[in-house]
Design an enzyme around this catalytic site. Structure first.
Site, mmCIF file in Angstrom:
data_model
loop_
_atom_site.group_PDB
_atom_site.id
_atom_site.type_symbol
_atom_site.label_atom_id
_atom_site.label_comp_id
_atom_site.label_asym_id
_atom_site.label_seq_id
_atom_site.Cartn_x
_atom_site.Cartn_y
_atom_site.Cartn_z
ATOM 1 N N LYS A 1 0.843 -1.197 0.000
ATOM 2 C CA LYS A 1 0.000 0.000 0.000
ATOM 3 C C LYS A 1 0.881 1.250 0.000
ATOM 4 O O LYS A 1 2.022 1.201 0.458
ATOM 5 C CB LYS A 1 -0.869 0.021 1.267
ATOM 6 N N ARG B 1 -10.440 -11.495 1.588
ATOM 7 C CA ARG B 1 -11.269 -12.566 1.040
ATOM 8 C C ARG B 1 -10.543 -13.914 1.106
ATOM 9 O O ARG B 1 -11.167 -14.968 1.178
ATOM 10 C CB ARG B 1 -11.695 -12.208 -0.393
HETATM 11 N N1 BES Z 1 -8.340 -3.749 4.224
HETATM 12 C C1 BES Z 1 -8.413 -3.325 2.873
HETATM 13 C C2 BES Z 1 -9.675 -2.533 2.562
HETATM 14 C C3 BES Z 1 -9.685 -1.115 3.071
HETATM 15 C C4 BES Z 1 -8.910 -0.141 2.485
HETATM 16 C C5 BES Z 1 -10.540 -0.768 4.088
HETATM 17 C C6 BES Z 1 -8.962 1.152 2.956
HETATM 18 C C7 BES Z 1 -10.605 0.521 4.536
HETATM 19 C C8 BES Z 1 -9.804 1.488 3.982
HETATM 20 C C9 BES Z 1 -8.407 -4.542 1.958
HETATM 21 O O1 BES Z 1 -7.650 -5.600 2.374
HETATM 22 C C10 BES Z 1 -7.850 -4.084 0.652
HETATM 23 O O2 BES Z 1 -6.703 -3.728 0.620
HETATM 24 N N2 BES Z 1 -8.670 -4.119 -0.390
HETATM 25 C C11 BES Z 1 -8.250 -3.692 -1.677
HETATM 26 C C12 BES Z 1 -8.839 -4.627 -2.694
HETATM 27 C C13 BES Z 1 -8.298 -4.434 -4.080
HETATM 28 C C14 BES Z 1 -6.844 -4.809 -4.121
HETATM 29 C C15 BES Z 1 -9.110 -5.281 -5.024
HETATM 30 C C16 BES Z 1 -8.769 -2.269 -1.885
HETATM 31 O O3 BES Z 1 -9.879 -1.965 -1.470
HETATM 32 O O4 BES Z 1 -8.023 -1.474 -2.445
HETATM 33 MN MN MN Z 2 -5.617 -5.391 1.745
#
Ligand code: BES
Ligand code: MN
Ligand code: ZN
Length: 501
Positions: free
Chosen positions: A280, A354
């Site tokens: 990230k 997931r």
């Molecule tokens: N934990 C995150 C989702 C999230 C991001 C929640 C920011 C709250 C604030 C999750 O694991 C994630 O990183 N999801 C990705 C999915 C994508 C790679 C398809 C996302 O939402 O960017």
């Molecule tokens: Mn994630």
């Protein structure tokens, strides 16, 4: 804080402070009128002179009011009666707590239960007040040297009800309100803990502590080697890049006889989500300590059920890992085999939620669930779609979705349904495995739910995406404890429904 219920006139309360409502413009409530009469028109005089309009948020603190037994009377402005709603009620409670804290009142008798709110009964008002008051008093200072606690904190809070006939109803509301508030408190504290303290091992210890505290809660912990035996290749692929061992925690609360099928709650417990090799960006990454708020809410709900000794069976399953990048971490393109046998191409290691949930959902089947509800900070896309007010709701069974929508409305901890249409499933097609773990550009919340739906086909299942509601960012950064309120209400509604049939 100690809450209780009492009936009786306001001028007869021998207590530090009596709180009574005034509506706009200058309209006294029944209890305020009673004090006014006892004090020979003292309050109506003040109001006439313009000391108190009764606008929302107005306050007037009176000392030694004639012919009352209390030290102080606090008048709270509630705005126009026709504008009263759940939001203004919350605001009124906040103003009250801030004022009481500032003036060092410790023992309160409140007549705010008189405030009329459409379609809301005494039970709701008491429970909602407890939630608002506890939220206003909450702070997370366990890791600060300087705690800055109020010198004279609120200690005792009495809800006044209009007659003896309402005492039982009021007392039940206090019990429910306090248990749910404790569950919310627990979830907030777990959420706010940093990831170097709140690790998967910490969560497992916490679950064992709940087991010790409550005779009807049993906890079991699966270690990585146990999960290997169960072929949980998806879950294990996420924990590979971390030094912290992953765990699968099961908490079972048995409040009803053993043959009643349980409500199974599955909570995402990623104690820190760095994204893994699909790292990230740096800004705001600290907030990924909140990626275990689904797990925290499961602990909170089960704690509330146990405290109320509810006649239901609830099983909480918490897959918990840290998502980190190291030499053994999963790489984009890796293919893993889930417990269900279905293979998954990991195109983005940041779509890890997931991957741990799918194996936890397969594991859930062994409990012969009545329904399965998973709770997860799953997608940033959910924040784009719905913002921070409702959680996202997706389900393969409409009656279950409707029950959750209705519990959300009642509790104020709302959710909003998104479609789980077959049409979206093809976005998960992979050239090399049974499915990919991401669904491309559009509808990220829905494709995430589509992924999960492939592991819950045999059961009535709902998914709550709490990415937008589990914590607040910015100056008021902190966990919210949601959706403990929603889930507790859902369970209470289920019990009531069963008792009626
Ligand atoms: N934990 C995150 C989702 C999230 C991001 C929640 C920011 C709250 C604030 C999750 O694991 C994630 O990183 N999801 C990705 C999915 C994508 C790679 C398809 C996302 O939402 O960017
Ligand atoms: Mn994630
Ligand atoms: Zn995540």
């Amino acid at each position: 804080m100690e809450y209780s219920v009492k009936s009786g006139n306001p001028e007869k309360q021998r207590i530090g402070c009596v709180v009574v409502p005034v509506f706009a413009s200058r309209k006294l409530s029944a209890s305020t009128k009673t004090i006014d009469r006892a004090s020979d028109g003292y309050i109506s005089n003040l109001v006439r002179r313009g000391e108190m309009e009764g606008d929302l948020g107005n306050i007037l603190l009176l000392h030694n009011v004639k012919n009352t037994l209390c030290d102080r009377v606090l008048l709270i402005g509630c705005g126009k009666e026709k504008d009263l709603n759940t939001h203004t009620f919350d605001k009124i409670n906040h103003v009250m707590v801030d004022t009481l804290n500032a003036c060092g009142a410790t023992e309160i008798a409140s007549y705010l239960t008189e405030i009329p709110i459409k379609h809301k009964d005494l039970n709701w008002k008491i429970r909602q007040s407890i939630a608002s008051i506890d939220a206003a008093l909450y702070n997370f200072n366990q890791l600060k040297l300087e705690k800055h606690e109020p010198r004279r904190p609120l200690r005792k809070f009495i809800f006044s009800v209009s007659g003896r006939g309402q005492l039982m109803q009021g007392e039940l509301a206090v019990r429910q309100g306090m248990a749910i508030s404790d569950g919310i408190h627990l979830a907030k504290n777990l959420g706010n803990l940093p990831a170097n303290i709140c690790t998967p091992t910490y969560l497992a210890k916490f679950a064992r502590k709940l087991d010790k505290q409550h005779p009807h809660i049993k906890t079991t912990i699966l270690e990585e080697k146990d999960m290997e035996k169960l072929n949980m290749g998806a879950l294990l692929s996420v924990t590979r890049g971390s030094q912290e061992p992953g765990k699968l925690i099961t908490l079972s609360y048995t409040g009803s006889n053993n043959n009643q099928q349980p409500i199974v709650l599955v909570g995402k417990g990623v104690t820190f989500d760095s994204g893994g090799i699909s790292l990230k960006p740096g800004a705001g990454m600290d907030e990924m300590k909140y990626d275990m708020c689904g797990a925290a809410s499961v602990f909170g709900v089960i704690d509330a059920c146990a405290e109320l000794q509810l006649p239901v069976n609830v099983i909480g399953i918490v897959p918990t890992v840290e998502n980190m990048p190291d030499g053994s971490a999963s790489k984009p393109g890796d293919i893993v085999t889930s417990m269900s046998g279905q293979t998954i191409e990991i195109l983005n290691t940041d779509a890890e939620g997931r991957l741990i949930l799918c194996d936890a959902l397969s594991y859930a089947e062994k409990f012969d669930p009545d329904v399965i509800i998973d709770i997860a900070t799953l997608t940033g896309a959910c924040i784009v779609a719905l913002g921070e007010h409702p959680a996202g709701l997706l389900s393969n069974h409409n009656p279950l979705a409707n029950d959750l929508l209705s519990a959300g409305k009642k509790s104020g901890d709302r959710c909003w349904q998104l479609p789980l249409w077959e049409d979206y499933q093809q976005q998960l097609d992979s050239n090399f495995a049974d499915m990919a773990n991401i669904g491309g550009k559009g509808a990220g919340t829905i494709t995430a739910a589509c992924f999960l739906s492939r592991f819950t086909k045999k059961h009535h299942w709902a998914h709550l995406d709490i990415a937008g509601v589990a914590w607040k960012s910015g100056k008021e950064k902190g966990a919210t404890g949601r959706p403990v309120g929603l889930l507790a209400q859902y369970i209470l509604d289920r019990i009531e429904e069963r008792e009626q049939s």
